[in-house]
Design an enzyme around this catalytic site. Structure first.
Site, PDB file in Angstrom:
ATOM      1  N   CYS A 136       0.833  -1.209   0.000  1.00 49.93           N
ATOM      2  CA  CYS A 136       0.000   0.000   0.000  1.00 49.93           C
ATOM      3  C   CYS A 136       0.865   1.254   0.000  1.00 49.93           C
ATOM      4  CB  CYS A 136      -0.919  -0.006   1.219  1.00 49.93           C
ATOM      5  SG  CYS A 136      -1.933   1.481   1.319  1.00 49.93           S
ATOM      6  N   CYS A 139      -0.488   4.122   2.077  1.00 52.86           N
ATOM      7  CA  CYS A 139      -0.283   3.992   3.526  1.00 52.86           C
ATOM      8  C   CYS A 139       1.182   4.288   3.893  1.00 52.86           C
ATOM      9  CB  CYS A 139      -0.608   2.588   4.021  1.00 52.86           C
ATOM     10  SG  CYS A 139      -2.074   1.857   3.316  1.00 52.86           S
ATOM     11  N   ASP A 140       2.113   3.778   3.097  1.00 46.42           N
ATOM     12  CA  ASP A 140       3.511   3.753   3.527  1.00 46.42           C
ATOM     13  C   ASP A 140       4.460   4.623   2.701  1.00 46.42           C
ATOM     14  OD1 ASP A 140       2.751   1.886   5.441  1.00 46.42           O
ATOM     15  OD2 ASP A 140       3.012   0.217   4.059  1.00 46.42           O
TER      16      ASP A 140
END
Ligand code: NAP
Length: 332
Positions: A136, A139-140
């Site tokens: 992701c 997300c990261d």
């Protein structure tokens, strides 16, 4: 709303399919309950710009899902933040048990549990998950400012992840096992034009290299899909974007499935192998997998459920325990 323990219509899952089913189910006066699951809002909550939702030239994925939830709620759906951990479709009413201890029975169920990111299954991938290996970018990606990352895959997700990562990383290398991408042309063009992007064609990820103390990725071994030769490249992060697998674990031993775990539905409908149970969205669709097609299937599922419930009413209340399972529906 109330702490209902029985509902006419239970919807499991909160992506575009679930929320659309909720809007239609509520408008059909079925007073649906929707249980959101592990990731309220589904896959669109971990994406960025959505440019193919009709009526919105560009909208952030999480914002779109907030709007869908609000719409479902405004129509009268009871939205429950919980996770269904067990679903018994072998008796009527159907029974759902949740992580919180909640137990709900339902006359009809719409399954809209979606899909999850797939992994390659390499031991080194598993070892560094959360320590430099991710599925992701939204997300990261932030952790890779001025660093170098690899993205594995050649579909829309891989290209979108790669483009998103160029906002942070100094270099993004897309590694694809063939010599052409399956992503949409508009995305491919953006990728090819981006000076931070390099593409390694005809290679797959053979191993993630990293350090143990502190845990982190330092590089990867790439293997040619043409001649099997390998080479090592340096990288601070590896993003795996090789598609999705349907989240059908709850029902895999109860409903007929396609290869790959997608729930089978009758052609042109959302009816599964158990009467009264309907499936919509990525859980059942292995071809289109778009937010808008999922929403369309959610609508179909609510209409199918409404028609089926009306038939049951006309025929008199179903006997609890009278659900007939097709012979092979209980096979693992
Ligand atoms: P996908 O379209 O199935 O693409 C998966 C990619 O990963 C393919 O390029 C595939 O290679 C590669 N791959 C699969 N297994 C692999 C393995 N073991 N090793 C190396 N590479 C592997 O999946 P997706 O990109 O996640 O997209 C899923 C669906 O969502 C699609 O329908 C897509 O259009 C949709 N989607 C749409 C948008 C959008 O409209 N903005 C955004 C994201 C996703 P091959 O090409 O060789 O098969």
């Amino acid at each position: 709303m109330t702490d209902r323990t029985h509902v006419k219509l239970l919807i499991v899952g909160s992506g575009p399919a679930g929320y659309t089913a909720a809007v239609y189910g509520a408008r059909a006066m079925l007073e649906p309950m929707l249980i959101q699951g592990m990731q309220p809002g589904g896959q669109l909550t971990i994406t960025t710009e959505v440019e193919n939702w009709p009526g919105e030239t560009e909208i952030q994925g999480p914002d779109l899902m907030v709007k869908m939830e609000a719409h479902a709620k405004a129509m009268g759906t009871e939205i429950v933040t919980d996770i269904v951990t067990r679903l018994d479709l072998g008796q009527r009413p159907f029974v759902a048990e949740c992580d919180s201890g909640r137990r709900v029975t339902a006359d009809a169920v719409i399954l809209a549990t979606g899909a999850q990111a797939r992994w390659l299954g390499l031991p080194s991938e598993e070892k560094f998950k959360g320590f430099g290996v991710s599925a992701c970018a939204t997300c990261d990606g932030f952790f890779y400012r001025n660093r170098e990352v690899l993205v594995i895959g050649g579909g829309n997700t891989a290209v979108e992840e790669a483009l998103f990562l160029t906002k942070f990383a100094s270099k993004v290398t897309l590694v694809h096992r063939r010599d052409s991408l399956r992503a949409e042309k508009i995305l491919q063009n953006r990728l090819f034009r981006n000076p931070k992007v390099e593409i390694v064609w005809d290679h797959e990820l053979a191993e993630v290299k990293g350090a143990d103390d502190p845990m982190g990725v330092t590089g990867a071994v790439l293997k040619s899909t043409k001649d099997g030769t390998t080479r090592e490249v340096s990288a601070d992060g590896v993003f795996v974007a090789i598609g999705h697998a349907p989240a059908s674990e709850l029902v895999s031993d109860q409903l007929e499935l396609h290869d790959g775990g997608y729930v089978k539905v009758e052609a042109g409908s959302t009816r599964t192998s158990i009467p009264g149970v309907f499936a919509a969205g990525d859980l059942t669709d292995h071809i289109y997998r778009q937010a808008v097609t999922s929403a369309g299937m959610g609508c179909m599922a609510a209409l199918d459920a409404e028609a089926w419930l009306a038939e049951q009413d006309e025929a008199g209340e179903p006997d609890p325990g009278s659900a007939e399972l097709p012979e092979d529906a209980t096979a693992g």
